[in-house]
Design a protein around this motif. Structure first.
Motif, short mmCIF file in Angstrom:
data_model
loop_
_atom_site.label_atom_id
_atom_site.label_comp_id
_atom_site.label_asym_id
_atom_site.label_seq_id
_atom_site.Cartn_x
_atom_site.Cartn_y
_atom_site.Cartn_z
N ILE A 87 0.85 -1.21 0.00
CA ILE A 87 0.00 0.00 0.00
C ILE A 87 0.88 1.25 0.00
N ARG A 107 2.02 1.76 -3.40
CA ARG A 107 0.94 2.32 -4.24
C ARG A 107 0.79 3.82 -4.00
N HIS A 165 -2.30 -10.40 -6.37
CA HIS A 165 -2.36 -9.42 -5.28
C HIS A 165 -2.33 -10.10 -3.91
N LYS A 196 -5.35 -1.50 -9.43
CA LYS A 196 -5.67 -2.10 -8.13
C LYS A 196 -5.43 -1.13 -6.95
N GLY A 197 -6.47 -1.01 -6.13
CA GLY A 197 -6.33 -0.24 -4.89
C GLY A 197 -6.99 1.12 -4.93
N GLU A 244 -9.85 1.00 -11.01
CA GLU A 244 -9.79 -0.45 -11.23
C GLU A 244 -10.54 -0.85 -12.50
N PHE A 292 -5.99 4.68 0.15
CA PHE A 292 -4.80 3.94 0.62
C PHE A 292 -4.66 4.08 2.14
N ALA A 326 -6.97 1.81 3.79
CA ALA A 326 -6.50 0.42 3.71
C ALA A 326 -5.37 0.18 4.71
#
Ligand code: TPP
Length: 283
Positions: free
Chosen positions: A19, A22, A217, A247-248, A253, A275, A278
């Protein structure tokens, strides 16, 4: 065949790292106003596990002939590679603030001007042939290093891949692992619409490869699959990593327009908030 050279990180730590990677990908692409967003978010868990668990390569051994090789054939998603290499200490993360700016070495595709990058790529279809050459060289020199390459599913129509795939099986390159970032999108549509390459597993198997599927993932599943290399003695291995482009970030997505889309200020804020949420779940 797995060599233990990494400080063991837990799956939770690696998930947190994904994460954070990302967040950095989005941050540097937003700062540069350029980049391949969707495909970087798609492949970054694979890079996380490769660089933090699998590969015997680091800034200290990068000039050693015995290092493992990683060649990113889908070179356009270099932002994912940059943030991982910075985290591994190949260069100061600060450098990424120059991403895609005039005279910066951190351009939109990998070049060997950047410490840690093994091969220039970006014209699709070159990574697997180079990886095959490296793996043949290892066999000829009786070296133990392994060769990994990351392919995009939209890259597979390039004919050079299939010549390389034949060659890899012919030379029994069980020191070679290709990973397919199987997100089913490419630059202008789905891979099925642009140029269908299915069934990918059966094609590679018929060429003499050993093929396994994994959730690209799922950190734990990626660790397990790489720990099982080679899948079969005397055969090259293909990991078909099922992934999601973008993704994320909810609104990125599976959206082809985020192939090289850059978020505006509001979208950037939303992505970072997602993020952070998450990260809060992981604790
Ligand atoms: C030889 C060549 N032809 C065309 C392109 C233009 N191009 C850049 S990215 C891309 C799509 C690649 O799709 P994929 O490999 O699936 O990448 P991902 O969706 O994972 O980002 C294309 C066609 C290129 N870089 N090289």
């Amino acid at each position: 065949m797995f060599k233990m050279q990494h400080a063991q990180m837990t799956v939770i730590e690696l998930n947190r790292k994904s994460i954070e990677y990302r967040k950095k990908i989005i941050t540097y692409i937003y700062g540069a106003n350029a980049g391949h967003t969707g495909g970087s978010l798609s492949c970054v868990d694979i890079l996380n596990v490769l660089y933090n668990h699998v590969l015997d390569v680091n800034p200290g051994n990068f000039s050693s002939p015995d290092r493992d090789r990683y060649i990113q054939s889908k070179g356009h998603t270099v932002e994912a590679l940059y943030v991982v290499l910075a985290d591994k200490g190949f260069f100061p993360e600060e450098d990424l603030k120059t991403l895609c700016s005039y005279k910066s070495d951190y351009i939109g595709h990998p070049t060997k001007k950047v410490n840690g990058i093994e091969q220039n790529t970006g014209a699709l279809g070159h990574g697997l042939p180079i990886a095959v050459g490296n793996a043949i060289a290892a066999k000829m020199d009786e070296k133990k290093f392994r060769v990994f390459t990351l392919l995009g599913d939209g890259e597979l129509p390039e004919g050079s891949n299939w010549e390389a795939a034949l060659t890899a099986a012919h030379y029994k390159l069980d020191n070679l692992c290709a990973i397919l970032d199987y997100n089913k999108l490419q630059i202008s549509g789905t891979t099925a619409e642009v140029c269908n390459t299915e069934p990918i597993d059966a094609k590679f198997e018929s060429f003499g490869w050993s093929v396994q599927h994994v959730d690209g993932h799922d950190i734990n599943a990626l660790i397990k699959i790489f720990d099982g290399l080679p899948f079969e003695k005397d055969k090259p291995s293909l990991v078909i990593a099922h992934t999601t482009k973008g993704k994320g970030v909810s609104f990125m997505e599976n959206q082809v327009r985020w192939h090289h889309g850059v978020p505006d200020a509001n979208q950037f804020e939303t992505a970072i908030n997602e993020f952070d949420a998450a990260l809060a779940v992981i604790g």
